[in-house]
Design an enzyme around this catalytic site. Structure first.
Site, mmCIF file in Angstrom:
data_model
loop_
_atom_site.group_PDB
_atom_site.id
_atom_site.type_symbol
_atom_site.label_atom_id
_atom_site.label_comp_id
_atom_site.label_asym_id
_atom_site.label_seq_id
_atom_site.Cartn_x
_atom_site.Cartn_y
_atom_site.Cartn_z
ATOM 1 N N PHE A 26 -9.862 35.326 -50.434
ATOM 2 C CA PHE A 26 -10.100 36.033 -51.753
ATOM 3 C C PHE A 26 -8.848 35.517 -52.721
ATOM 4 O O PHE A 26 -9.007 35.452 -53.890
ATOM 5 C CB PHE A 26 -9.827 37.766 -51.539
ATOM 6 C CG PHE A 26 -9.827 38.474 -52.850
ATOM 7 C CD1 PHE A 26 -10.934 38.692 -53.554
ATOM 8 C CD2 PHE A 26 -8.708 38.965 -53.162
ATOM 9 C CE1 PHE A 26 -10.866 39.402 -54.432
ATOM 10 C CE2 PHE A 26 -8.533 39.861 -54.370
ATOM 11 C CZ PHE A 26 -9.654 39.885 -55.120
ATOM 12 N N ARG A 50 7.221 24.157 -53.211
ATOM 13 C CA ARG A 50 7.108 25.312 -53.417
ATOM 14 C C ARG A 50 5.668 25.968 -53.063
ATOM 15 O O ARG A 50 4.643 25.197 -52.955
ATOM 16 C CB ARG A 50 7.248 25.911 -54.996
ATOM 17 C CG ARG A 50 8.526 25.727 -55.540
ATOM 18 C CD ARG A 50 9.453 26.605 -55.041
ATOM 19 N NE ARG A 50 10.720 26.544 -55.680
ATOM 20 C CZ ARG A 50 11.730 26.065 -55.151
ATOM 21 N NH1 ARG A 50 11.625 25.073 -53.915
ATOM 22 N NH2 ARG A 50 13.051 26.055 -55.561
ATOM 23 N N ARG A 55 -4.485 33.345 -57.642
ATOM 24 C CA ARG A 55 -5.196 34.656 -58.029
ATOM 25 C C ARG A 55 -5.952 34.373 -59.344
ATOM 26 O O ARG A 55 -5.224 33.972 -60.263
ATOM 27 C CB ARG A 55 -4.135 35.710 -57.896
ATOM 28 C CG ARG A 55 -4.029 36.236 -56.588
ATOM 29 C CD ARG A 55 -3.361 37.530 -56.578
ATOM 30 N NE ARG A 55 -4.134 38.668 -57.485
ATOM 31 C CZ ARG A 55 -4.835 39.570 -56.772
ATOM 32 N NH1 ARG A 55 -4.699 39.897 -55.496
ATOM 33 N NH2 ARG A 55 -5.438 40.606 -57.413
ATOM 34 N N ALA A 95 -7.974 48.973 -63.301
ATOM 35 C CA ALA A 95 -7.897 47.577 -63.325
ATOM 36 C C ALA A 95 -8.778 46.684 -62.640
ATOM 37 O O ALA A 95 -9.431 47.260 -61.673
ATOM 38 C CB ALA A 95 -6.447 47.046 -63.068
ATOM 39 N N GLU A 138 -1.301 34.501 -60.966
ATOM 40 C CA GLU A 138 -2.195 35.617 -61.930
ATOM 41 C C GLU A 138 -1.511 35.995 -63.078
ATOM 42 O O GLU A 138 -0.247 35.957 -63.297
ATOM 43 C CB GLU A 138 -2.329 36.766 -60.871
ATOM 44 C CG GLU A 138 -2.882 38.185 -61.451
ATOM 45 C CD GLU A 138 -2.895 39.431 -60.668
ATOM 46 O OE1 GLU A 138 -3.755 39.855 -60.292
ATOM 47 O OE2 GLU A 138 -1.618 39.709 -60.535
ATOM 48 N N GLU A 161 -17.468 47.423 -51.302
ATOM 49 C CA GLU A 161 -16.255 46.479 -51.473
ATOM 50 C C GLU A 161 -15.069 46.986 -50.907
ATOM 51 O O GLU A 161 -13.777 46.436 -51.354
ATOM 52 C CB GLU A 161 -16.046 46.242 -53.056
ATOM 53 C CG GLU A 161 -17.151 45.509 -53.761
ATOM 54 C CD GLU A 161 -16.881 45.288 -55.124
ATOM 55 O OE1 GLU A 161 -15.597 45.565 -55.568
ATOM 56 O OE2 GLU A 161 -17.882 44.654 -55.804
#
Length: 207
Positions: A26, A50, A55, A95, A138, A161
């Site tokens: 995911f 790094r 996302r 969200a 993200e 979900e």
């Protein structure tokens, strides 16, 4: 006061030497080896490594109603808060993650229906920001919107979900106590409710 309107450097000042996926699910985790330009210099730092959590973009919205003097928040279990001393169940704005080439506006219209059953009126964008740019790619698009809110909350979400979401309908008068209770622990909800405080004050001045 000096306002920094432009970044000192851009992506052309980063040299990526290697990147590979360590995990793909995911979310994705990459290992990246790079070097970037130094401030006030033509030179670059020595190569560094790094880990990057990749996302998809996300969007959120605070639903409010001036006539009802109410606003909506949701509460749900969050794995990132698993070790939180208070609770892994976090208070948030509505969200979700953008689906494919979905726009942020379409994303939050969909999420608002799924998580509250509410249809929004005109949207207003507040900010687009990186919640944790030190490790995660993200970007979050934050909006506010008026909506006809139900008198009471309820349980919403998409069970297939794994979603189990409690909708809370709160009064404008609850805002000070909510901030003092230290239940607000993520950036979007804090930013949105600070905007709402300013909006309420500005609206009162106009009366």
């Amino acid at each position: 006061m000096k306002i920094i309107q432009q970044a000192s450097y851009n992506d052309k000042d980063v040299e990526i030497q290697q990147r590979e996926y360590l995990y793909q699910g995911f979310i994705q985790v990459e290992k990246v080896k790079l070097r970037h330009r130094l401030f006030a210099s033509e030179h670059y730092i020595a190569p560094i490594q790094r880990e990057l959590i990749a996302r998809r973009p996300a969007a959120g919205v605070l639903l409010y109603n001036d006539r009802q003097q109410k606003f909506a928040l949701i509460e749900q279990f969050r794995i990132g808060a698993l070790d939180d001393l208070e609770s892994p169940w976090q208070l948030e704005v509505i969200a979700g993650v953008l689906d494919g080439d979905e726009s942020p506006e379409d994303c939050i219209r969909r999420e608002a229906l799924e998580e509250s059953g509410c249809e929004m009126q005109a949207l207003q964008q507040l900010f687009s920001f990186y919640p944790s740019a030190g490790a995660c790619s993200e970007i979050f698009h934050l909006f506010v919107a008026e909506a006809d809110l139900p008198e009471q909350g309820g349980v919403h979400g998409m069970p297939d979900e794994g979603e189990n979401i409690q909708l809370h309908i709160l009064d404008y008068a609850d805002l000070p106590a909510l901030f003092q209770a230290k239940r607000l622990k993520n950036a979007p909800v804090i930013m949105a409710l600070q905007w709402l405080q300013q909006h309420i004050a500005a609206t009162a001045c106009m009366r």
